[in-house]
Design a protein around this motif. Structure first.
Motif, PDB file in Angstrom:
ATOM      1  N   LEU B 200       0.552  -1.463  -0.050  1.00 12.27           N
ATOM      2  CA  LEU B 200       0.005   0.072   0.267  1.00 12.27           C
ATOM      3  C   LEU B 200       1.115   1.468   0.050  1.00 12.27           C
ATOM      4  CD1 LEU B 200      -3.218  -0.150   0.434  1.00 12.27           C
ATOM      5  CD2 LEU B 200      -3.007   0.687   2.708  1.00 12.27           C
ATOM      6  N   ILE B 201       2.301   1.620   1.152  1.00 14.66           N
ATOM      7  CA  ILE B 201       2.690   2.031   1.421  1.00 14.66           C
ATOM      8  C   ILE B 201       3.667   3.166  -0.579  1.00 14.66           C
ATOM      9  CG2 ILE B 201       4.659   3.459   2.421  1.00 14.66           C
ATOM     10  CD1 ILE B 201       3.273   2.292   4.994  1.00 14.66           C
ATOM     11  N   ILE B 202       4.517   1.392  -0.801  1.00 15.08           N
ATOM     12  CA  ILE B 202       5.049   1.332  -1.409  1.00 15.08           C
ATOM     13  C   ILE B 202       4.102   2.914  -3.008  1.00 15.08           C
ATOM     14  CG2 ILE B 202       6.280  -0.009  -3.738  1.00 15.08           C
ATOM     15  CD1 ILE B 202       7.644  -1.627  -1.622  1.00 15.08           C
ATOM     16  N   ASN B 203       2.494   2.071  -2.842  1.00 16.75           N
ATOM     17  CA  ASN B 203       2.220   1.964  -4.661  1.00 16.75           C
ATOM     18  C   ASN B 203       1.739   3.129  -4.037  1.00 16.75           C
ATOM     19  OD1 ASN B 203       2.273   0.680  -6.682  1.00 16.75           O
ATOM     20  ND2 ASN B 203       0.648  -1.026  -4.600  1.00 16.75           N
ATOM     21  N   ALA B 204       1.966   3.957  -2.718  1.00 20.46           N
ATOM     22  CA  ALA B 204       0.923   4.963  -2.230  1.00 20.46           C
ATOM     23  C   ALA B 204       2.522   6.450  -3.131  1.00 20.46           C
ATOM     24  CB  ALA B 204       0.387   5.720  -1.242  1.00 20.46           C
ATOM     25  N   LEU B 205       3.440   5.518  -2.699  1.00 21.76           N
ATOM     26  CA  LEU B 205       4.502   6.438  -2.952  1.00 21.76           C
ATOM     27  C   LEU B 205       5.100   7.478  -4.197  1.00 21.76           C
ATOM     28  CD1 LEU B 205       7.752   4.587  -1.509  1.00 21.76           C
ATOM     29  CD2 LEU B 205       6.684   6.583  -0.461  1.00 21.76           C
ATOM     30  N   PRO B 206       5.270   8.580  -4.243  1.00 14.11           N
ATOM     31  CA  PRO B 206       5.856   9.400  -5.247  1.00 14.11           C
ATOM     32  C   PRO B 206       6.806   8.556  -6.117  1.00 14.11           C
ATOM     33  CG  PRO B 206       6.126  10.613  -3.735  1.00 14.11           C
ATOM     34  CD  PRO B 206       5.827   9.204  -3.137  1.00 14.11           C
ATOM     35  N   LEU B 208       9.739   6.614  -7.704  1.00 12.47           N
ATOM     36  CA  LEU B 208       8.994   4.953  -8.018  1.00 12.47           C
ATOM     37  C   LEU B 208      10.192   3.415  -8.035  1.00 12.47           C
ATOM     38  CD1 LEU B 208       8.230   7.121 -10.452  1.00 12.47           C
ATOM     39  CD2 LEU B 208       9.335   6.435 -12.639  1.00 12.47           C
ATOM     40  N   VAL B 209       9.426   2.827  -8.105  1.00 14.70           N
ATOM     41  CA  VAL B 209      10.289   1.996  -7.016  1.00 14.70           C
ATOM     42  C   VAL B 209       9.724   0.539  -8.212  1.00 14.70           C
ATOM     43  CG1 VAL B 209      10.283   0.194  -5.352  1.00 14.70           C
ATOM     44  CG2 VAL B 209       9.589   2.237  -4.600  1.00 14.70           C
ATOM     45  N   ALA B 210      10.875   0.060  -8.831  1.00 13.36           N
ATOM     46  CA  ALA B 210      10.582  -1.563  -9.262  1.00 13.36           C
ATOM     47  C   ALA B 210      11.188  -2.547  -9.060  1.00 13.36           C
ATOM     48  CB  ALA B 210      10.762  -1.227 -11.474  1.00 13.36           C
ATOM     49  N   GLN B 211      11.712  -3.848  -8.748  1.00 12.37           N
ATOM     50  CA  GLN B 211      11.770  -5.175  -8.616  1.00 12.37           C
ATOM     51  C   GLN B 211      12.532  -5.423 -10.446  1.00 12.37           C
ATOM     52  OE1 GLN B 211      10.951  -7.886  -5.746  1.00 12.37           O
ATOM     53  NE2 GLN B 211      13.523  -7.893  -5.503  1.00 12.37           N
ATOM     54  N   ILE B 212      13.866  -5.969 -10.390  1.00  9.73           N
ATOM     55  CA  ILE B 212      15.044  -5.861 -11.992  1.00  9.73           C
ATOM     56  C   ILE B 212      15.859  -7.788 -11.495  1.00  9.73           C
ATOM     57  CG2 ILE B 212      15.369  -5.619 -13.724  1.00  9.73           C
ATOM     58  CD1 ILE B 212      14.352  -2.452 -13.663  1.00  9.73           C
ATOM     59  N   ASP B 213      15.064  -8.514 -12.349  1.00  7.84           N
ATOM     60  CA  ASP B 213      15.916  -9.521 -11.972  1.00  7.84           C
ATOM     61  C   ASP B 213      17.612  -9.617 -13.150  1.00  7.84           C
ATOM     62  OD1 ASP B 213      15.282 -10.746 -14.438  1.00  7.84           O
ATOM     63  OD2 ASP B 213      13.565 -12.349 -13.783  1.00  7.84           O
ATOM     64  N   LEU B 214      17.570 -11.083 -13.140  1.00  6.23           N
ATOM     65  CA  LEU B 214      19.235 -11.158 -13.429  1.00  6.23           C
ATOM     66  C   LEU B 214      18.978 -10.483 -15.373  1.00  6.23           C
ATOM     67  CD1 LEU B 214      20.965 -14.014 -12.378  1.00  6.23           C
ATOM     68  CD2 LEU B 214      21.913 -11.672 -12.353  1.00  6.23           C
ATOM     69  N   HIS B 215      17.859 -10.941 -15.557  1.00  4.83           N
ATOM     70  CA  HIS B 215      16.880 -10.860 -17.281  1.00  4.83           C
ATOM     71  C   HIS B 215      16.196  -9.612 -17.882  1.00  4.83           C
ATOM     72  CE1 HIS B 215      18.284 -14.992 -16.850  1.00  4.83           C
ATOM     73  NE2 HIS B 215      17.860 -15.564 -16.000  1.00  4.83           N
ATOM     74  N   ALA B 224       3.945   4.267  -9.193  1.00  6.68           N
ATOM     75  CA  ALA B 224       4.066   5.733  -9.941  1.00  6.68           C
ATOM     76  C   ALA B 224       4.925   5.438 -11.106  1.00  6.68           C
ATOM     77  CB  ALA B 224       4.538   6.214  -8.801  1.00  6.68           C
ATOM     78  N   TYR B 225       5.690   3.563 -10.509  1.00  6.79           N
ATOM     79  CA  TYR B 225       6.108   2.786 -12.382  1.00  6.79           C
ATOM     80  C   TYR B 225       5.924   3.167 -13.469  1.00  6.79           C
ATOM     81  CZ  TYR B 225       9.937   0.589 -14.376  1.00  6.79           C
ATOM     82  OH  TYR B 225      10.439   0.119 -14.904  1.00  6.79           O
ATOM     83  N   ASP B 226       4.603   1.843 -13.288  1.00 11.31           N
ATOM     84  CA  ASP B 226       3.380   1.734 -13.697  1.00 11.31           C
ATOM     85  C   ASP B 226       2.883   2.994 -14.295  1.00 11.31           C
ATOM     86  OD1 ASP B 226       4.175  -0.429 -13.055  1.00 11.31           O
ATOM     87  OD2 ASP B 226       2.103  -1.056 -12.240  1.00 11.31           O
ATOM     88  N   LYS B 227       2.747   4.474 -13.526  1.00 13.59           N
ATOM     89  CA  LYS B 227       2.605   5.616 -14.216  1.00 13.59           C
ATOM     90  C   LYS B 227       3.213   6.432 -15.774  1.00 13.59           C
ATOM     91  CE  LYS B 227      -0.306   9.649 -12.164  1.00 13.59           C
ATOM     92  NZ  LYS B 227      -0.406  10.180 -11.618  1.00 13.59           N
ATOM     93  N   SER B 228       3.997   6.494 -14.774  1.00 21.12           N
ATOM     94  CA  SER B 228       5.530   6.959 -16.044  1.00 21.12           C
ATOM     95  C   SER B 228       5.914   6.128 -17.210  1.00 21.12           C
ATOM     96  CB  SER B 228       6.468   7.335 -15.180  1.00 21.12           C
ATOM     97  OG  SER B 228       6.405   8.035 -13.616  1.00 21.12           O
ATOM     98  N   PHE B 229       5.813   4.633 -16.386  1.00 23.43           N
ATOM     99  CA  PHE B 229       6.325   4.071 -17.666  1.00 23.43           C
ATOM    100  C   PHE B 229       5.609   2.471 -17.857  1.00 23.43           C
ATOM    101  CE2 PHE B 229      10.637   5.638 -15.667  1.00 23.43           C
ATOM    102  CZ  PHE B 229      10.695   6.172 -16.630  1.00 23.43           C
ATOM    103  N   ALA B 230       4.380   3.526 -18.551  1.00 22.84           N
ATOM    104  CA  ALA B 230       2.932   2.241 -18.467  1.00 22.84           C
ATOM    105  C   ALA B 230       3.220   0.620 -19.552  1.00 22.84           C
ATOM    106  CB  ALA B 230       2.112   2.730 -19.454  1.00 22.84           C
ATOM    107  N   HIS B 240       9.954  -7.511 -20.239  1.00 20.46           N
ATOM    108  CA  HIS B 240      11.482  -6.956 -19.853  1.00 20.46           C
ATOM    109  C   HIS B 240      11.557  -4.998 -19.921  1.00 20.46           C
ATOM    110  CE1 HIS B 240      15.855  -5.804 -21.185  1.00 20.46           C
ATOM    111  NE2 HIS B 240      15.737  -7.734 -20.648  1.00 20.46           N
ATOM    112  N   LEU B 241      12.837  -4.684 -19.418  1.00 21.80           N
ATOM    113  CA  LEU B 241      12.398  -3.278 -18.990  1.00 21.80           C
ATOM    114  C   LEU B 241      11.985  -2.604 -19.820  1.00 21.80           C
ATOM    115  CD1 LEU B 241      12.865  -1.668 -16.530  1.00 21.80           C
ATOM    116  CD2 LEU B 241      15.289  -1.410 -16.760  1.00 21.80           C
ATOM    117  N   ILE B 242      13.105  -2.311 -21.173  1.00 19.22           N
ATOM    118  CA  ILE B 242      13.363  -1.541 -22.150  1.00 19.22           C
ATOM    119  C   ILE B 242      12.013  -1.694 -23.497  1.00 19.22           C
ATOM    120  CG2 ILE B 242      13.876  -2.241 -24.478  1.00 19.22           C
ATOM    121  CD1 ILE B 242      16.513  -4.121 -24.149  1.00 19.22           C
ATOM    122  N   ASP B 243      10.613  -2.740 -22.523  1.00 22.80           N
ATOM    123  CA  ASP B 243       9.707  -2.489 -23.224  1.00 22.80           C
ATOM    124  C   ASP B 243       8.553  -1.370 -22.286  1.00 22.80           C
ATOM    125  OD1 ASP B 243       9.880  -4.646 -24.871  1.00 22.80           O
ATOM    126  OD2 ASP B 243       9.144  -6.520 -23.804  1.00 22.80           O
TER     127      ASP B 243
END
Lengths: 202, 562
Positions: B200-206, B208-215, B224-230, B240-243
């Protein structure tokens, strides 16, 4: 053929030394140059007739210090001091310290040539007491207010400061200044300084 | 045999003795003699009897052992930390240990014969019956989680693990281990609650948070992340992050991502393109190692710093305009020196030309002389115009301009400005400039302003102090990442109070000073990510320290205006 007079030029600026030497040559005067007071003291050889043309600003021993030191080491050649434009306090100090004359940079070459020549041929120059008489007469022509303005001008104060000092407007100071110049038959501020200094010499 | 029971305590020899006594007694009382056959029979009977007695005693002792052992297992059964119970095919309790009794909140006597379902909710009863059915039909071990309400009204979360046993008479019996998992369930609930809160908190934060794996696949991203980089394709997997951020933005971040995947925390400032806009982000990449320290994913935390950048720009603009005012003031203070500096070449030019004209008129002038004079004049013209150009550059109002600079050369240039000042007062300037000095990226005019300001202060302090041998020393030194400039005078020095005070705005020890010089100098140096401070010298005077970073523009870009 008379022996050519020598001008001893003391200045730390190479271009100044070189150009002054050429200028002296153009008025048939021989010049010796020194890059500092120390250089002068080490290499000066007395010749007559001669005079010393010296910059007031120099690294090491200052022009004024050298000037006061000269009589002590038995050098009595007349000294003309070169001062910065508008550096009235230095000019006043130089005159009081025994300089025959001073000249502001950049100088009027005609005036410089005349000053140097007069210095060398001291006979053509009025004696100090004569000068004092002439100038005192002229100074007597000034009003009280004009005297007050003159006193401040020769201390190097600018019109604005004098106006504040005397509680009058700058325009009034300018008017007084013009009157003083005409009454004293002076062409420049340096003339005013000279007149004022000579008249005080007792 | 009972009449011999009193002999049971005797051993074999004693019994034999007693038997002989008995036979003697028989001889005395009844019959005078027994025939041999009778005697032998009697003896063997007695021996047999003795053996039986002994066997009996052994049996008795082993029965006692068995009883003891049975009690021990009963205790183990009853006081085990896990509840045990067995049910018949209808879910009726047939056996139960004390731990299970305690769980159900009643005596064993009450519980035996009760259907287990009375302790369960309706839906859990159904599940329990299904569990029993399954075990009976498959004869395999099975597990079920239930909620149980004890007779004392306490709610327990339990896990039942059951196996099938066939009794002696062929009945199918369900044997179950009952474990109280209430604490575990509570902990799980708390965990999931805090997970939800975190979400809830992470989603309410202004931020941008993303967790990304080795690939470089997104494991998680906040709102906030999804809003900026949908993700335009709205995929749940294969993200993939590039997408999300596009090739261009990814290229900017890629070097930092590599560092993060190597296990190092790294941060950077990047301007990413979103739509048609450029947005500045502060990006922090946080490696997320597992228990063994292997980094399989990392967090990417991005903060939009566009507003901050704009404010920074505004404050830089403010600083440049303040610095400009201060420069104009400084030039105003230096008019005498500047006039002298310009007068020198002008006087020389005037001398040369006047001399030239005179010599020409008196026809003493050779052609070579003219060339020499004109060359001399030309040299002085350059000298004068250099001063004027420098002054023009110095007095112009301008934006910050960083350029690759040799600090030593800059210092030499500034010192020429002071040439006019020092001889007048006999001040000596000693320089110890460390060569070679690394290049740094600075705004030359601003740094020159700082140097000039400090040097002029030193000159003024020395003039006031009437110091017999006035000396200013200028030193430079460098380390791997910074350049240090030291400007020291041997004047009266500053009190400890003044050492800090001089950097405050509107602080001045001079009557005519506006008191902005050094505070602006400090701002200028700080805008270059450097430091400016003053110390008292051991003997006398003050030393100003200017510390400037050797700029590495890729990692620490200096503040630039446009």
């Amino acid at each position: 053929m008379t022996k050519p007079a020598t001008v001893h030029i003391v200045d730390d600026d190479e271009a100044m030394r070189k150009s002054l030497k050429l200028l002296m040559k153009s008025i048939d005067l021989h010049a010796e140059t020194y890059h500092s007071a120390e250089d002068f003291l080490a290499n000066y050889k007395a010749t007559t007739p001669s005079c010393i043309l010296m910059d007031v600003r120099m690294p090491g021993i200052q022009g004024l210090d050298l000037l006061t030191h000269l009589p002590k080491i038995n050098i009595h050649a007349p000294v003309v001091m070169m001062t910065g434009h508008g550096d009235i306090p230095s000019a006043v100090k130089a005159m009081k310290a025994g300089a025959v004359d001073f000249i502001e940079k950049p100088f009027d070459q005609e005036a410089l040539a005349n000053t140097i020549k007069q210095c060398i041929h001291t006979s053509t120059v009025h004696s100090k007491s004569e000068l004092q008489q002439i100038f005192s007469k002229k100074l007597a022509l000034l009003s009280r207010r004009e005297t007050e303005v003159l006193e401040r001008l020769v201390k190097g104060k600018i019109n604005k400061v004098i106006a504040t000092d005397l509680n009058i407007s700058v325009r009034t100071v300018e008017a007084h200044r013009a009157n003083i110049m005409s009454k004293l038959d002076a062409k420049s501020l340096s003339d005013l300084v000279k007149i004022s200094i000579y008249s005080q010499v007792s | 045999m009972s009449e011999f029971s009193e002999f049971s305590e005797f051993d074999h020899d004693e019994l034999n003795e007693k038997l002989n006594e008995f036979l003697k007694y028989l001889e005395k009382t009844g019959r005078s003699t027994l025939d041999n056959k009778e005697r032998l029979l009697l003896e063997s009977l007695h021996i047999h009897q003795i053996e039986l007695e002994m066997q009996n005693r052994e049996l008795k002792s082993s029965q006692e052992d068995l009883e003891k052992s049975r009690d021990k297992y009963a205790d183990l059964f009853d006081f085990a930390p896990i509840g045990y119970a067995s049910f018949n095919k209808n879910g009726v309790i047939e056996e139960i240990n004390l731990t299970a009794c305690k769980l159900l909140g009643s005596e064993r006597s009450t519980l035996l014969g009760k259907p287990f379902s009375v302790f369960l909710t309706l839906s859990d009863s159904m599940a329990f019956f299904k569990h029993i059915k399954k075990i009976i039909s498959s004869a395999e071990k099975s597990r079920i989680k239930l909620q149980l309400k004890s007779l004392a009204g306490i709610i327990y979360h339990i896990q039942i693990e059951s196996t099938l046993r066939i009794s002696d008479n062929g009945d199918k019996i369900i044997q179950s281990a009952i474990v109280d998992i209430s604490d575990h369930v509570a902990a799980e609930q708390a965990l999931s609650e805090s997970k939800n809160q975190l979400h809830l908190i992470i989603n309410a934060l202004p931020v941008l948070v993303a967790q990304i794996d080795l690939h470089i696949q997104l494991i998680f991203s906040n709102k906030a992340y999804d809003k900026s980089f949908a993700d335009k394709k709205k995929r749940k997997t294969d993200r993939h992050l590039i997408d999300r951020i596009g090739n261009e933005n990814f290229a900017l971040l890629e070097p930092y991502i590599k560092v993060a995947l190597e296990g190092h925390e790294v941060s950077c400032e990047v301007a990413l393109t979103i739509g048609s806009q450029k947005i500045s982000y502060h990006v922090n990449l946080l490696p997320n190692p597992d228990a063994h320290g292997t980094v399989n994913n990392f967090f990417m935390i991005m903060i939009d710093i566009s507003t901050y950048k704009q404010n920074e720009l505004a404050s830089m603009t403010h600083l440049t305009s303040l610095a400009h005012e201060a420069r104009i003031y400084l030039i105003g203070q230096m008019t005498t020196e500047i006039a002298h500096e310009i007068n020198q070449p002008l006087s020389a030019i005037a001398n040369y030309s006047a001399a030239g004209i005179r010599l020409q008129n008196s026809e003493k002038l050779e052609v070579e002389d003219i060339t020499a004079i004109l060359n001399d004049i030309d040299e002085q013209v350059h000298r004068a115009s250099n001063i004027i150009n420098h002054l023009k550059k110095f007095s112009k109002k301008r934006d910050l301009q960083l350029s690759k600079t040799n600090i030593n050369a800059l210092i030499q240039e500034v010192l020429t400005f002071l040439v006019a000042e020092k001889p007048r007062h006999g001040i000596k300037i000693q320089t110890t400039l460390n060569e070679p000095i690394p290049y740094t990226h600075v705004d030359t005019i601003l740094i020159e302003q700082v140097l000039l300001n400090i040097l002029r202060n030193a000159v003024e302090a020395l003039i006031e102090s009437q110091q017999k041998k006035p000396l200013i020393t200028v030193k430079t030194a460098s380390t791997d990442n910074e350049i240090l400039i030291l400007i020291a005078d041997n004047g009266p020095g500053l009190s400890y109070e003044l050492l800090d005070g001089i950097f405050r705005p509107f602080f001045s020890t001079k009557e005519s000073g506006i008191g902005l010089g050094l505070s602006i100098c400090k701002s200028i140096i700080e805008s270059h990510h450097g430091n400016l401070w003053a110390t008292r010298n051991a003997e006398m005077g003050t030393t100003f320290h200017i510390q400037l970073p050797i700029s590495n523009q890729t990692l620490q870009p200096l503040k630039k205006s446009k």
